[in-house]
Design a protein around this motif. Structure first.
Motif, PDB file in Angstrom:
ATOM      1  N   LEU A  75       0.800  -1.230   0.000  1.00  7.63           N
ATOM      2  CA  LEU A  75       0.000   0.000   0.000  1.00  7.63           C
ATOM      3  C   LEU A  75       0.828   1.273   0.000  1.00  7.63           C
ATOM      4  CD1 LEU A  75      -2.828  -0.968   2.540  1.00  7.63           C
ATOM      5  CD2 LEU A  75      -3.049  -0.696   0.059  1.00  7.63           C
ATOM      6  N   GLY A  76       2.062   1.180   0.455  1.00 12.43           N
ATOM      7  CA  GLY A  76       2.872   2.380   0.553  1.00 12.43           C
ATOM      8  C   GLY A  76       2.539   3.232   1.757  1.00 12.43           C
ATOM      9  N   LEU A  77       2.083   2.612   2.839  1.00 12.39           N
ATOM     10  CA  LEU A  77       1.772   3.335   4.067  1.00 12.39           C
ATOM     11  C   LEU A  77       3.053   3.784   4.756  1.00 12.39           C
ATOM     12  CD1 LEU A  77      -0.970   0.952   5.500  1.00 12.39           C
ATOM     13  CD2 LEU A  77      -1.328   3.374   4.950  1.00 12.39           C
ATOM     14  N   PRO A  78       2.985   4.811   5.586  1.00 11.52           N
ATOM     15  CA  PRO A  78       4.138   5.176   6.408  1.00 11.52           C
ATOM     16  C   PRO A  78       4.585   3.976   7.249  1.00 11.52           C
ATOM     17  CG  PRO A  78       2.473   6.881   6.500  1.00 11.52           C
ATOM     18  CD  PRO A  78       1.860   5.740   5.760  1.00 11.52           C
ATOM     19  N   ASP A  79       5.847   3.927   7.579  1.00 15.74           N
ATOM     20  CA  ASP A  79       6.410   2.753   8.260  1.00 15.74           C
ATOM     21  C   ASP A  79       5.669   2.417   9.551  1.00 15.74           C
ATOM     22  OD1 ASP A  79       8.227   2.521   6.252  1.00 15.74           O
ATOM     23  OD2 ASP A  79       9.872   3.471   7.364  1.00 15.74           O
ATOM     24  N   GLU A  80       5.370   3.440  10.354  1.00 15.91           N
ATOM     25  CA  GLU A  80       4.700   3.172  11.644  1.00 15.91           C
ATOM     26  C   GLU A  80       3.335   2.550  11.442  1.00 15.91           C
ATOM     27  OE1 GLU A  80       1.949   3.672  14.802  1.00 15.91           O
ATOM     28  OE2 GLU A  80       1.880   4.894  12.979  1.00 15.91           O
ATOM     29  N   ALA A  81       2.570   3.069  10.488  1.00 12.97           N
ATOM     30  CA  ALA A  81       1.234   2.524  10.227  1.00 12.97           C
ATOM     31  C   ALA A  81       1.338   1.127   9.633  1.00 12.97           C
ATOM     32  CB  ALA A  81       0.468   3.445   9.289  1.00 12.97           C
ATOM     33  N   ALA A  82       2.285   0.927   8.738  1.00 18.14           N
ATOM     34  CA  ALA A  82       2.453  -0.395   8.131  1.00 18.14           C
ATOM     35  C   ALA A  82       2.834  -1.430   9.172  1.00 18.14           C
ATOM     36  CB  ALA A  82       3.513  -0.323   7.029  1.00 18.14           C
ATOM     37  N   ALA A  83       3.715  -1.035  10.104  1.00 17.67           N
ATOM     38  CA  ALA A  83       4.139  -1.964  11.154  1.00 17.67           C
ATOM     39  C   ALA A  83       2.974  -2.306  12.082  1.00 17.67           C
ATOM     40  CB  ALA A  83       5.294  -1.350  11.949  1.00 17.67           C
ATOM     41  N   ARG A  84       2.162  -1.301  12.373  1.00 19.68           N
ATOM     42  CA  ARG A  84       0.999  -1.523  13.239  1.00 19.68           C
ATOM     43  C   ARG A  84       0.040  -2.527  12.611  1.00 19.68           C
ATOM     44  NH1 ARG A  84      -2.559   2.893  13.202  1.00 19.68           N
ATOM     45  NH2 ARG A  84      -0.651   4.142  12.934  1.00 19.68           N
ATOM     46  N   LEU A  85      -0.213  -2.381  11.320  1.00 18.72           N
ATOM     47  CA  LEU A  85      -1.116  -3.314  10.645  1.00 18.72           C
ATOM     48  C   LEU A  85      -0.477  -4.684  10.476  1.00 18.72           C
ATOM     49  CD1 LEU A  85      -2.786  -1.077   7.918  1.00 18.72           C
ATOM     50  CD2 LEU A  85      -3.815  -1.994   9.990  1.00 18.72           C
ATOM     51  N   ALA A  86       0.843  -4.715  10.255  1.00 16.65           N
ATOM     52  CA  ALA A  86       1.523  -6.003  10.090  1.00 16.65           C
ATOM     53  C   ALA A  86       1.453  -6.841  11.359  1.00 16.65           C
ATOM     54  CB  ALA A  86       2.983  -5.771   9.684  1.00 16.65           C
ATOM     55  N   ALA A  87       1.400  -6.153  12.508  1.00 18.37           N
ATOM     56  CA  ALA A  87       1.334  -6.873  13.782  1.00 18.37           C
ATOM     57  C   ALA A  87      -0.090  -7.256  14.174  1.00 18.37           C
ATOM     58  CB  ALA A  87       1.949  -6.014  14.882  1.00 18.37           C
ATOM     59  N   LEU A  88      -1.049  -6.689  13.478  1.00 17.69           N
ATOM     60  CA  LEU A  88      -2.451  -6.916  13.842  1.00 17.69           C
ATOM     61  C   LEU A  88      -2.931  -8.282  13.369  1.00 17.69           C
ATOM     62  CD1 LEU A  88      -4.837  -5.344  15.163  1.00 17.69           C
ATOM     63  CD2 LEU A  88      -5.524  -4.683  12.843  1.00 17.69           C
ATOM     64  N   THR A  89      -3.674  -8.962  14.218  1.00 17.60           N
ATOM     65  CA  THR A  89      -4.308 -10.239  13.863  1.00 17.60           C
ATOM     66  C   THR A  89      -5.780 -10.149  14.233  1.00 17.60           C
ATOM     67  OG1 THR A  89      -4.049 -11.321  16.019  1.00 17.60           O
ATOM     68  CG2 THR A  89      -2.147 -11.419  14.494  1.00 17.60           C
ATOM     69  N   PRO A  90      -6.601 -11.048  13.700  1.00 16.56           N
ATOM     70  CA  PRO A  90      -8.005 -11.037  14.135  1.00 16.56           C
ATOM     71  C   PRO A  90      -8.157 -11.169  15.649  1.00 16.56           C
ATOM     72  CG  PRO A  90      -7.780 -12.340  12.153  1.00 16.56           C
ATOM     73  CD  PRO A  90      -6.387 -11.991  12.587  1.00 16.56           C
ATOM     74  N   ALA A  91      -7.266 -11.926  16.308  1.00 15.80           N
ATOM     75  CA  ALA A  91      -7.372 -12.137  17.751  1.00 15.80           C
ATOM     76  C   ALA A  91      -7.001 -10.895  18.543  1.00 15.80           C
ATOM     77  CB  ALA A  91      -6.495 -13.305  18.183  1.00 15.80           C
ATOM     78  N   THR A  92      -6.149 -10.032  17.955  1.00 14.66           N
ATOM     79  CA  THR A  92      -5.758  -8.816  18.688  1.00 14.66           C
ATOM     80  C   THR A  92      -6.572  -7.608  18.271  1.00 14.66           C
ATOM     81  OG1 THR A  92      -4.012  -8.315  17.065  1.00 14.66           O
ATOM     82  CG2 THR A  92      -3.401  -9.647  19.005  1.00 14.66           C
ATOM     83  N   TYR A  93      -7.425  -7.770  17.269  1.00 15.64           N
ATOM     84  CA  TYR A  93      -8.247  -6.651  16.785  1.00 15.64           C
ATOM     85  C   TYR A  93      -9.550  -6.597  17.591  1.00 15.64           C
ATOM     86  CZ  TYR A  93     -10.996  -3.740  13.584  1.00 15.64           C
ATOM     87  OH  TYR A  93     -11.784  -2.752  13.052  1.00 15.64           O
ATOM     88  N   THR A  94      -9.439  -6.255  18.870  1.00 14.37           N
ATOM     89  CA  THR A  94     -10.619  -6.191  19.748  1.00 14.37           C
ATOM     90  C   THR A  94     -10.803  -4.810  20.366  1.00 14.37           C
ATOM     91  OG1 THR A  94      -9.298  -7.012  21.609  1.00 14.37           O
ATOM     92  CG2 THR A  94     -10.523  -8.658  20.320  1.00 14.37           C
ATOM     93  N   GLY A  95     -10.009  -3.832  19.918  1.00 13.78           N
ATOM     94  CA  GLY A  95     -10.201  -2.469  20.383  1.00 13.78           C
ATOM     95  C   GLY A  95     -10.150  -2.347  21.892  1.00 13.78           C
ATOM     96  N   LEU A  96     -11.151  -1.680  22.452  1.00 11.70           N
ATOM     97  CA  LEU A  96     -11.229  -1.450  23.893  1.00 11.70           C
ATOM     98  C   LEU A  96     -12.158  -2.452  24.581  1.00 11.70           C
ATOM     99  CD1 LEU A  96     -11.583   2.456  23.901  1.00 11.70           C
ATOM    100  CD2 LEU A  96      -9.487   1.102  24.091  1.00 11.70           C
TER     101      LEU A  96
END
Length: 493
Positions: free
Chosen positions: A459-480
């Protein structure tokens, strides 16, 4: 070919059977007084016919005491403490023998409230012999039911009965249930769960947060029930104090009535016809029914989680789930609860709709209607008990939850396109049409972790945003989800 002949449809004679209506002890017609009696028995002390008559006696006794204590009727005797205790013991000792005696009186009077009046007058007449000394109690006989119509006694008796049933039986059971749901919400606050909206995989949540939603809803209804009023009146045949004023014109009958109603722990209704209008009952039953409907939602959700495998039912030793399929552990507690909640709500709705209408100054539709208050609460109490027992027999299959989440990487389409939107607002190039691009990627297909990560990487996202999404999984995508379970402790109970 031999022609077919019609089968002989004549049924064999049925042998004479035992008449079950004649069996002793008597067989209950309904399940609340039969199969489910142990669960609903505490309501008998409040909402049975015997409880109604006991409360009628309580009202009549307290009316005599109220009139004599305040000297309302000129010439009325003054009772000492022993005599007052004697009167109150008529109520506290009301048991099997007294129930039978009252029924015998009613067979003559063919009027239930008049039977209560005569029953109490018998006790006043017997006071000298029982107390073993002279007493003014026999002289107080005509203060029993003084200036009262039957509804003056009945409305106060029912208000006390219902208040007792709610506060002493239904509310403690309902509160304990909600506390147990809240405890489960805290226990599973951090257990990730694939959400289903419209039955389709959706943004993950946690099991505890979903249980917390139900506990929060139920607690809100409990607060409404706790705030409901119980009204009463004692103002005569058409609500005018007509007989009161003619008999004793010097008394301030509105003050007498208000203080008496408050003496019984109720809220005084100053404007009525012959009947207290029952609006408070409609309000209360609507609130109780709403609690039951939210509980029904809990039961259907838990049933669905069991069907899906999120919850496993812990087998009970020796119990049978199916008469033919030995592997089954049926979610019978929640199905039983659903059925009883539906019956309870139907009765509560009928009570609410019927009791608010009385033709002109009085009709008797409320008389038989109110005798069904007990079954309405009984089916609700039975459902509460079943849900509590069902919840205690559940365990969570965390392995299944993890598998479900790992099989549905497409649910990360939402956070990816949201990050792209934020980047576009910040001026990052190449973030055009994020929703549409994720829609093309995810709609109607299953994605793997590799599919999603390759898409994000390109996608060409900034490094910080790309890293955040790369670490995200369905199990950790639970917000608050895990932390907002704490709001269960915010609201007053």
């Amino acid at each position: 070919m031999t022609p077919m002949t019609a089968p002989d449809t004549a049924l064999p004679p049925v042998p004479a059977r035992v008449v079950l209506a004649d069996v002793e002890p008597a067989i209950a017609l309904g399940p609340l007084d039969g199969r489910y009696r142990p669960t609903v028995a505490p309501l008998v002390d409040h909402l049975s016919e015997a409880a109604l008559n006991r409360e009628r006696l309580h009202v009549e006794v307290e009316w005599v005491l109220h009139l004599t204590e305040h000297g309302v009727v000129p010439g009325a005797p003054t009772l000492d403490a022993v005599e007052a205790d004697y009167l109150r013991e008529v109520v506290t000792s009301f048991g099997a023998d007294e129930i039978a005696e009252l029924a015998e009186i009613e067979r003559t009077t063919v009027h239930d409230v008049k039977a209560v009046e005569y029953f109490l007058k018998r006790r006043l007449a017997a006071a000298p012999e029982v107390l073993g000394r002279p007493t003014v109690l026999p002289a107080a006989a005509e203060l029993v039911h003084f200036a009262c119509t039957s509804e003056d006694v009945n409305n106060l008796a029912y208000a006390r009965m219902v208040r007792g049933a709610v506060r002493d039986v239904w509310a403690p059971a309902a509160t304990a249930l909600v506390d147990e749901v809240a405890a489960l919400a805290h226990r599973y606050a951090e257990v990730p769960l694939l959400a289903l909206t419209h039955g389709q995989p959706a943004t993950p949540t946690t099991l505890g947060k979903e249980l917390a939603v139900l506990a929060h809803r139920l607690r809100r209804q409990l607060r409404r029930v706790a705030g409901d009023e119980y009204l009463g009146k004692i103002n005569g045949a058409t609500g005018t104090y007509g007989a009161h004023v003619v008999a004793v014109p010097g008394a301030d009958w509105e003050v007498v009535a208000r203080t008496f109603v408050e003496r019984l722990g109720l809220t005084w209704n100053p404007l009525t016809t012959q009947i207290e209008s029952h609006d408070w009952q409609a309000e209360l039953y609507a609130d109780v029914a709403r609690f039951h409907r939210v509980l029904h939602n809990l039961a259907t959700d838990v049933w669905s989680y069991i069907s899906r495998g999120v919850f496993r039912q812990v087998p009970v030793a020796g119990a049978t789930g199916s008469s033919t399929m030995p592997h089954k552990v049926n979610p019978i507690r929640f199905e039983n609860a659903e059925a009883n909640l539906e019956i309870s709500c139907a009765l509560l709705d009928t009570l609410s709709a019927t009791l608010v209408t009385s033709r002109l100054q009085r009709d008797l539709t409320d008389s038989t209607t109110q005798r069904n208050i007990g079954p309405a609460f009984g089916h609700g109490l039975l459902a509460i008990d079943n849900v509590r027992r069902g919840l205690r027999a559940l365990d969570v299959d965390t392995d299944l939850l993890a598998r479900e989440l790992d099989e549905n990487w497409e649910v990360l389409g939402e956070p990816v396109q949201s990050v792209m939107r934020a980047a576009a607002v910040a001026g990052v190039p190449g973030m055009d049409n994020p929703y549409e691009r994720l829609k093309d990627l995810t709609r109607g297909r299953r994605l793997t972790a590799q599919d999603m990560r390759e898409f994000v990487a390109g996608l060409g996202l900034p490094d910080e945003a790309a890293a955040r999404l790369a670490a995200l999984t369905p199990a950790t995508y639970t917000g608050l989800a895990a932390s907002i379970v704490g709001h269960l402790e915010d609201a007053p109970r």
